[in-house]
Design an enzyme around this catalytic site. Structure first.
Site, PDB file in Angstrom:
ATOM      1  N   PRO A   2      -4.888 -19.037  40.969  1.00 46.01           N
ATOM      2  CA  PRO A   2      -5.979 -18.263  41.580  1.00 46.01           C
ATOM      3  C   PRO A   2      -5.664 -16.770  41.571  1.00 46.01           C
ATOM      4  O   PRO A   2      -4.542 -16.374  41.854  1.00 46.01           O
ATOM      5  CB  PRO A   2      -6.069 -18.798  43.012  1.00 46.01           C
ATOM      6  CG  PRO A   2      -4.843 -19.607  43.233  1.00 46.01           C
ATOM      7  CD  PRO A   2      -4.193 -19.886  41.925  1.00 46.01           C
ATOM      8  N   GLU A   3      -6.635 -15.978  41.193  1.00 41.89           N
ATOM      9  CA  GLU A   3      -6.479 -14.523  41.245  1.00 41.89           C
ATOM     10  C   GLU A   3      -7.174 -13.997  42.495  1.00 41.89           C
ATOM     11  O   GLU A   3      -7.789 -14.760  43.230  1.00 41.89           O
ATOM     12  CB  GLU A   3      -7.046 -13.900  39.972  1.00 41.89           C
ATOM     13  CG  GLU A   3      -6.235 -14.315  38.739  1.00 41.89           C
ATOM     14  CD  GLU A   3      -6.133 -13.212  37.699  1.00 41.89           C
ATOM     15  OE1 GLU A   3      -5.915 -12.055  38.078  1.00 41.89           O
ATOM     16  OE2 GLU A   3      -6.274 -13.528  36.510  1.00 41.89           O
TER      17      GLU A   3
END
Ligand SMILES: [Zn+2]
Length: 271
Positions: A2-3
């Protein structure tokens, strides 16, 4: 992995599900995450009410009455709110059971994530204190980038991805922002002009804002679901498009390794 926009989407999804709930008990089934999950959680969290869920970089900050739970999802971590009576899934390592019968479950197959606890200011925690500014705040702007980069020989892309410079700009977003700003990723950060940094700061802001908006529209129910938001649904202009035609000229998108990361750019549009 996840960014930042995904973590922000998760924050927005989880916050209304836990705020004002009181912890009944905590179960640590496997505390061997990136750093050991503190055993003290089992003793200190019960009886405490969740106040807010905040975010700093890719850390989620669950503020309770007497301290803050700091959660990082690592590569494969995710959070889910279940009925506490429902069957635990494989890789559900930690569960925080609330007095209303719901349970916040942390699932992480690769266990590179982290769950930490502090009773001090979480922003001063050793994992957070050295982080650069948030990209969606006024602290992050062209003047800041320009000043910080003078004399730096590092290429502008790894410069932008350095969490001491600014947090939460991963490989995809760095590539796309540099394309939108028309800056070659291989250019030394110290040689990028003030005007180019104006375009870059603007591009980063736009791209992250668009990604969060896209995440918000695809957000799923975090109750009894996978607990994952819709991933980056925006159209990618250069990332992953090596050898394909640039979206705004006839040139082919190039791929190079930069700081050991795959880097994509248009040799004509990006200078
Ligand atoms: Zn082009």
């Amino acid at each position: 992995m996840p960014e930042l926009p995904e973590v922000e989407t998760i924050r927005r999804g989880i916050e209304p599900l836990v705020v004002n709930k009181v912890v009944d008990h905590v179960q640590i089934h496997n505390g061997s995450l990136r750093w050991p999950v503190p055993d003290v959680l089992v003793d200190v969290l019960p009886g405490q009410k969740a106040r807010t869920v905040d975010r700093r970089s890719k850390y989620l900050l669950f503020y309770f009455e007497q301290g803050t739970l700091i959660v990082h999802l690592g590569m494969t971590g995710h959070l889910r709110l279940d009925a506490s009576t429902s069957k635990r899934r494989k890789h559900d390592h930690v569960e925080i059971v609330f007095t209303d019968g719901t349970a916040l479950r942390y699932n992480d197959s690769r266990r590179f994530g982290a769950i930490l606890w502090t009773e001090k200011d979480p922003l001063q925690h050793v994992r957070l204190t050295d982080l650069g500014p948030e990209p969606l705040t006024s602290e992050f702007n062209a003047a800041y980038l320009y000043q910080l980069s003078r004399g730096r020989k590092i290429a502008v892309k790894p410069f932008l991805m350095d969490s001491h410079v600014v947090v939460g700009i991963g490989n995809i977003y760095a590539s796309e922002a540099l394309f939108r700003a028309g800056i070659a990723p291989v250019r030394p950060a110290g040689k990028v002009s003030k005007a180019a940094y104006e375009r870059l700061a603007q591009s980063v802001t736009e791209i992250l804002t668009e990604a969060i908006a896209a995440g918000g529209t695809t957000i799923r129910d975090f109750s009894n679901s996978e607990g994952r938001p819709g991933y980056f649904k925006q159209k990618l202009c250069v990332y992953g498009r090596a050898g394909q035609k640039c979206v705004s000229c006839e040139a082919l998108v190039k791929q190079v390794k930069l700081g050991q990361r795959s880097t994509y750019y248009c040799p004509v549009c990006q200078r």
